[in-house]
Motif scaffolding. Structure first.
Motif, short mmCIF file in Angstrom:
data_model
loop_
_atom_site.label_atom_id
_atom_site.label_comp_id
_atom_site.label_asym_id
_atom_site.label_seq_id
_atom_site.Cartn_x
_atom_site.Cartn_y
_atom_site.Cartn_z
N ARG A 27 10.17 11.61 -5.52
CA ARG A 27 10.07 13.05 -5.77
C ARG A 27 10.32 13.43 -7.23
NH1 ARG A 27 13.05 11.86 -1.49
NH2 ARG A 27 14.96 12.10 -2.73
N ASP A 28 11.10 12.62 -7.94
CA ASP A 28 11.48 12.92 -9.31
C ASP A 28 11.70 11.59 -10.04
OD1 ASP A 28 14.04 11.98 -8.47
OD2 ASP A 28 14.58 14.00 -7.84
N PRO A 29 12.00 11.61 -11.34
CA PRO A 29 12.14 10.35 -12.06
C PRO A 29 13.14 9.38 -11.43
CG PRO A 29 11.94 12.14 -13.62
CD PRO A 29 12.02 12.78 -12.26
N ALA A 30 14.28 9.89 -10.97
CA ALA A 30 15.29 9.00 -10.41
C ALA A 30 14.85 8.37 -9.09
CB ALA A 30 16.61 9.76 -10.21
N SER A 31 14.33 9.19 -8.18
CA SER A 31 13.91 8.65 -6.88
C SER A 31 12.65 7.80 -7.03
CB SER A 31 13.68 9.78 -5.87
OG SER A 31 12.72 10.71 -6.35
N LEU A 32 11.80 8.13 -8.00
CA LEU A 32 10.62 7.31 -8.24
C LEU A 32 11.02 5.94 -8.78
CD1 LEU A 32 7.60 6.86 -8.38
CD2 LEU A 32 7.57 8.06 -10.59
N ALA A 33 11.99 5.92 -9.68
CA ALA A 33 12.47 4.64 -10.21
C ALA A 33 13.07 3.79 -9.10
CB ALA A 33 13.50 4.89 -11.31
N HIS A 34 13.80 4.43 -8.19
CA HIS A 34 14.39 3.69 -7.07
C HIS A 34 13.30 3.13 -6.15
CE1 HIS A 34 17.21 2.43 -4.07
NE2 HIS A 34 16.80 3.31 -3.18
N LEU A 35 12.26 3.92 -5.89
CA LEU A 35 11.15 3.46 -5.06
C LEU A 35 10.47 2.25 -5.71
CD1 LEU A 35 9.13 3.70 -2.72
CD2 LEU A 35 7.92 5.45 -4.07
N ARG A 36 10.26 2.33 -7.01
CA ARG A 36 9.62 1.22 -7.71
C ARG A 36 10.49 -0.03 -7.70
NH1 ARG A 36 7.19 4.76 -12.82
NH2 ARG A 36 5.23 5.36 -11.77
N GLU A 37 11.79 0.13 -7.77
CA GLU A 37 12.70 -1.02 -7.69
C GLU A 37 12.60 -1.68 -6.31
OE1 GLU A 37 14.49 -2.52 -9.86
OE2 GLU A 37 14.52 -1.14 -11.57
N ARG A 38 12.50 -0.88 -5.27
CA ARG A 38 12.36 -1.42 -3.92
C ARG A 38 11.05 -2.16 -3.76
NH1 ARG A 38 13.15 4.23 -1.74
NH2 ARG A 38 11.90 3.54 0.04
N CYS A 39 9.98 -1.61 -4.33
CA CYS A 39 8.68 -2.28 -4.26
C CYS A 39 8.71 -3.61 -5.00
CB CYS A 39 7.59 -1.38 -4.84
SG CYS A 39 7.19 0.06 -3.81
N ALA A 40 9.36 -3.63 -6.17
CA ALA A 40 9.46 -4.86 -6.94
C ALA A 40 10.29 -5.90 -6.20
CB ALA A 40 10.07 -4.57 -8.32
N ALA A 41 11.35 -5.46 -5.56
CA ALA A 41 12.19 -6.39 -4.79
C ALA A 41 11.40 -6.99 -3.63
CB ALA A 41 13.43 -5.67 -4.26
N LEU A 42 10.53 -6.19 -3.03
CA LEU A 42 9.70 -6.68 -1.93
C LEU A 42 8.73 -7.75 -2.43
CD1 LEU A 42 8.75 -6.46 1.01
CD2 LEU A 42 7.26 -4.59 0.29
N VAL A 43 8.08 -7.50 -3.56
CA VAL A 43 7.15 -8.48 -4.13
C VAL A 43 7.90 -9.75 -4.51
CG1 VAL A 43 5.59 -8.97 -6.06
CG2 VAL A 43 5.53 -6.73 -4.93
N SER A 44 9.07 -9.60 -5.11
CA SER A 44 9.88 -10.76 -5.49
C SER A 44 10.24 -11.60 -4.28
CB SER A 44 11.16 -10.30 -6.21
OG SER A 44 10.86 -9.58 -7.39
N HIS A 45 10.59 -10.95 -3.20
CA HIS A 45 10.93 -11.66 -1.96
C HIS A 45 9.71 -12.40 -1.41
CE1 HIS A 45 12.71 -12.50 1.96
NE2 HIS A 45 11.62 -11.98 2.51
#
Length: 212
Positions: free
Chosen positions: A55-73
């Motif tokens: 929804r905003d820079p902070a929540s978007l950054a968190h979403l992107r971190e989760r997506c990156a963690a998924l790809v890493s896994h």
């Protein structure tokens, strides 16, 4: 009389370049192309279900971190959010700019209505379409995802239009066509393959502006 046209983003205005191609140079050679593509498809499906949470820079950054963690896994190697985001690139379809310009010249408002995070305005700007849009409504900003009526209600408010004054164009039967019609908005299904749908190019929209 149609006063505004709502347009879906991905698959309608812009296309996603295969992200595994850009990511190929960032992961070890022992990771096969097949595994890399499969991991990115898992990430894309996850993002699709959670895009409204950015929804905003902070929540978007968190979403992107989760997506990156998924790809890493999935790959078994570390992929940062910065590297992942850099691999996700969009481009406008060739018919998007001329179709939007034609609608603008007719005095018809153009509003992007998409299940997307808060970055969509900058994506459209980067694709050269931002200057041709009257506004952008995302699921993240509206707190509602297509085919739910809330996102269409937000777009109607932005466009200052009643449902019968709007035409919605998108590439998915359920989210775009059924969702718009449930909100009282006439809809066109775009199928760029030409195998179905109401139109195969955005330049055909003007042929439907006077339909009952």
């Amino acid at each position: 009389m149609i006063r505004a046209v709502f347009l879906d983003a991905l698959g309608t205005l812009v296309e996603l370049e295969p992200p595994w191609l850009a990511l190929r140079e960032q992961v070890p050679a022992e990771v096969s192309d097949e595994r890399l593509q499969a991991a990115m498809r898992v990430e894309m499906a996850y993002y699709r279900e959670h895009s409204h949470e950015g929804r905003d820079p902070a929540s978007l950054a968190h979403l992107r971190e989760r997506c990156a963690a998924l790809v890493s896994h999935e790959l078994g190697v570390e992929v940062s959010a910065e590297v992942l985001v850099d691999s996700i690139r969009f481009s406008a379809y060739p018919d998007s700019e001329p179709a939007l310009a034609a609608l603008r010249d007719r005095g018809i408002r153009r509003v992007a209505v998409s299940n997307w995070d808060s970055s969509l305005p900058s994506v459209l700007e980067g694709c050269g379409l931002g200057r041709l849009m009257h506004g952008v409504v995302t699921s993240a900003g509206a707190g509602s995802r297509k085919p739910e009526p809330g996102i269409f209600a937000a777009a109607l408010e932005l466009a200052h239009c009643a449902p019968e004054e709007v035409l919605h164009v998108g590439d998915t039967p359920e989210e775009d066509v059924a969702g718009a019609r449930a909100a009282g908005i006439r809809a066109l299904l775009i199928d760029r393959s030409g195998g179905g749908g109401d139109i195969s190019s955005l330049t055909e929209i003007d042929q439907h502006l006077g339909d009952d």
